[in-house]
Design a protein around this motif. Structure first.
Motif, mmCIF file in Angstrom:
data_model
loop_
_atom_site.group_PDB
_atom_site.id
_atom_site.type_symbol
_atom_site.label_atom_id
_atom_site.label_comp_id
_atom_site.label_asym_id
_atom_site.label_seq_id
_atom_site.Cartn_x
_atom_site.Cartn_y
_atom_site.Cartn_z
ATOM 1 N N THR A 10 0.830 -1.211 0.000
ATOM 2 C CA THR A 10 0.000 0.000 0.000
ATOM 3 C C THR A 10 0.865 1.262 0.000
ATOM 4 O O THR A 10 0.823 2.075 0.925
ATOM 5 C CB THR A 10 -0.959 0.005 1.211
ATOM 6 O OG1 THR A 10 -0.175 -0.120 2.420
ATOM 7 C CG2 THR A 10 -1.948 -1.123 1.123
ATOM 8 N N THR A 35 -2.516 4.305 -1.900
ATOM 9 C CA THR A 35 -3.792 4.249 -1.178
ATOM 10 C C THR A 35 -4.189 5.572 -0.555
ATOM 11 O O THR A 35 -5.366 5.817 -0.305
ATOM 12 C CB THR A 35 -3.728 3.199 -0.057
ATOM 13 O OG1 THR A 35 -2.534 3.420 0.695
ATOM 14 C CG2 THR A 35 -3.706 1.799 -0.620
ATOM 15 N N ARG A 173 -7.131 9.478 -4.901
ATOM 16 C CA ARG A 173 -8.274 9.784 -5.764
ATOM 17 C C ARG A 173 -8.165 9.237 -7.186
ATOM 18 O O ARG A 173 -9.164 8.899 -7.808
ATOM 19 C CB ARG A 173 -8.488 11.304 -5.793
ATOM 20 C CG ARG A 173 -9.047 11.840 -4.484
ATOM 21 C CD ARG A 173 -8.992 13.350 -4.392
ATOM 22 N NE ARG A 173 -7.627 13.830 -4.145
ATOM 23 C CZ ARG A 173 -7.328 15.077 -3.804
ATOM 24 N NH1 ARG A 173 -8.288 15.968 -3.685
ATOM 25 N NH2 ARG A 173 -6.077 15.439 -3.588
ATOM 26 N N ASP A 174 -6.964 9.140 -7.720
ATOM 27 C CA ASP A 174 -6.790 8.668 -9.098
ATOM 28 C C ASP A 174 -6.758 7.137 -9.116
ATOM 29 O O ASP A 174 -5.719 6.522 -9.288
ATOM 30 C CB ASP A 174 -5.499 9.233 -9.696
ATOM 31 C CG ASP A 174 -5.286 8.797 -11.136
ATOM 32 O OD1 ASP A 174 -6.257 8.308 -11.752
ATOM 33 O OD2 ASP A 174 -4.156 8.908 -11.635
ATOM 34 N N THR A 175 -7.916 6.517 -8.931
ATOM 35 C CA THR A 175 -7.953 5.057 -8.785
ATOM 36 C C THR A 175 -7.805 4.308 -10.111
ATOM 37 O O THR A 175 -7.858 3.082 -10.135
ATOM 38 C CB THR A 175 -9.254 4.613 -8.079
ATOM 39 O OG1 THR A 175 -10.377 5.096 -8.814
ATOM 40 C CG2 THR A 175 -9.298 5.129 -6.662
ATOM 41 N N TRP A 178 -5.319 1.682 -10.133
ATOM 42 C CA TRP A 178 -5.651 0.416 -9.472
ATOM 43 C C TRP A 178 -6.231 -0.625 -10.439
ATOM 44 O O TRP A 178 -6.492 -1.749 -10.036
ATOM 45 C CB TRP A 178 -6.682 0.677 -8.369
ATOM 46 C CG TRP A 178 -6.107 1.266 -7.123
ATOM 47 C CD1 TRP A 178 -5.397 2.424 -7.004
ATOM 48 C CD2 TRP A 178 -6.196 0.733 -5.813
ATOM 49 N NE1 TRP A 178 -5.049 2.643 -5.707
ATOM 50 C CE2 TRP A 178 -5.530 1.626 -4.943
ATOM 51 C CE3 TRP A 178 -6.795 -0.411 -5.268
ATOM 52 C CZ2 TRP A 178 -5.437 1.405 -3.565
ATOM 53 C CZ3 TRP A 178 -6.706 -0.626 -3.905
ATOM 54 C CH2 TRP A 178 -6.029 0.269 -3.066
ATOM 55 N N ARG A 182 -7.071 -4.494 -9.581
ATOM 56 C CA ARG A 182 -8.466 -4.944 -9.489
ATOM 57 C C ARG A 182 -8.691 -6.193 -10.353
ATOM 58 O O ARG A 182 -9.359 -7.146 -9.936
ATOM 59 C CB ARG A 182 -9.418 -3.838 -9.949
ATOM 60 C CG ARG A 182 -9.598 -2.687 -8.973
ATOM 61 C CD ARG A 182 -10.762 -1.835 -9.447
ATOM 62 N NE ARG A 182 -10.952 -0.619 -8.666
ATOM 63 C CZ ARG A 182 -10.472 0.568 -9.002
ATOM 64 N NH1 ARG A 182 -9.768 0.700 -10.117
ATOM 65 N NH2 ARG A 182 -10.695 1.626 -8.257
ATOM 66 N N ILE A 207 -11.332 2.583 -1.199
ATOM 67 C CA ILE A 207 -11.235 2.427 -2.653
ATOM 68 C C ILE A 207 -11.887 1.121 -3.114
ATOM 69 O O ILE A 207 -12.689 1.103 -4.057
ATOM 70 C CB ILE A 207 -9.757 2.485 -3.099
ATOM 71 C CG1 ILE A 207 -9.202 3.904 -2.891
ATOM 72 C CG2 ILE A 207 -9.606 2.069 -4.566
ATOM 73 C CD1 ILE A 207 -7.702 4.003 -2.985
#
Length: 264
Positions: A10, A35, A173-175, A178, A182, A207
């Motif tokens: 993380t 994260t 915020r800029d996921t 991810w 995911r 998130i």
């Protein structure tokens, strides 16, 4: 070796260089996960720190993260108060929580006088006990999201603590970064996750809960090897009732070694 094992941490890619190197050496596949974001409280933090130094005259300056060091000293550079800040800190006895924070302080020309063997808040308390600093005063620049444990611990030892909050913490915020994680996570292709702070635990769940029901996420995580870098990170994970282990050595290397044992 961890041949082909996929392990996330993380931290952002920039902050995860040590982990990426360790994973690569052990033939694992590293995934850095940003994260959290740190939001500085602005230029005022430098004047606030200097004013506290002047009015409180602390004996010790205690730094608990490289992030706190960077935010404070970089802000001082931006407002033209770097040398004044540098002198104010250098005129105190400087304590750093661990090697990364010490190295960052060195970059800004600050010599560290004390670094506990146990790189944690508990270690800071142990260090103060050993140097017999009862009746002394310490200034601690840190996050606005910090828990009161260290302040309470040092107060019990007999240290007067002056805290200054330099920044707040929010979920990253800029996921879009991810997306790869995911996909692998949904395909059961992630073997382990290293959690590096209580804030990162909160950010991770904030998130991931946008895409998963809480029960489904926890069930999925229960199949992975989860390692916390230290006890406060563990407390964050306990709130979600997820099985995990805590590294005995509260560093990235220590957490990675624990992960190696778990996945062997």
């Amino acid at each position: 070796m961890l041949d082909g094992k996929t392990i996330a941490i993380t931290r952002s890619k920039d902050d995860a260089s040590e982990f990426i190197s360790l994973a690569t050496q052990n033939k694992a596949i590293p995934i850095p996960l940003p994260t959290i974001e740190l939001v500085s409280k602005g230029e005022k933090i430098v004047d606030e720190f200097l004013n506290l130094v002047e009015t409180e005259n602390p004996d010790y300056s205690v730094f608990l993260s490289s992030k706190a060091v960077k935010i404070l000293f970089d802000t001082a550079k931006n407002v033209g108060n770097f040398e004044k800040l540098q002198l104010a800190v250098a005129n105190s006895i400087v304590m750093s929580v661990g090697p990364k924070t010490t190295a960052t302080l060195n970059v800004y020309g600050i010599k560290v006088n004390h670094e506990p063997k146990n790189n944690s808040s508990i270690g800071i308390g142990e260090e103060f006990s050993q140097i017999r600093a009862v009746g002394k005063k310490a200034i601690i620049p840190r996050s606005g999201a910090s828990n009161p444990f260290l302040k309470e611990l040092l107060n019990k030892i007999g240290i007067h603590v002056v805290e200054i909050h330099l920044y707040d913490v929010c979920a990253f915020r800029d996921t879009a970064q991810w997306n790869g994680f995911r996909e692998l996570f949904s395909q059961n292709k992630v073997d382990g996750i290293i959690f590096t702070s209580a804030s990162s635990v909160r950010g991770f769940f904030e998130i991931m809960l946008k895409d998963y029901k809480k029960s489904d996420l926890i069930n999925h995580l229960s199949k992975l090897s989860l390692v916390c870098i230290g006890p406060f990170t563990s407390e964050g994970l306990k709130k979600f009732d997820v099985s995990h282990v805590v590294s005995k050595v509260h560093t990235v290397v220590g957490a990675f070694d624990t992960m190696k044992i778990n996945l062997s």
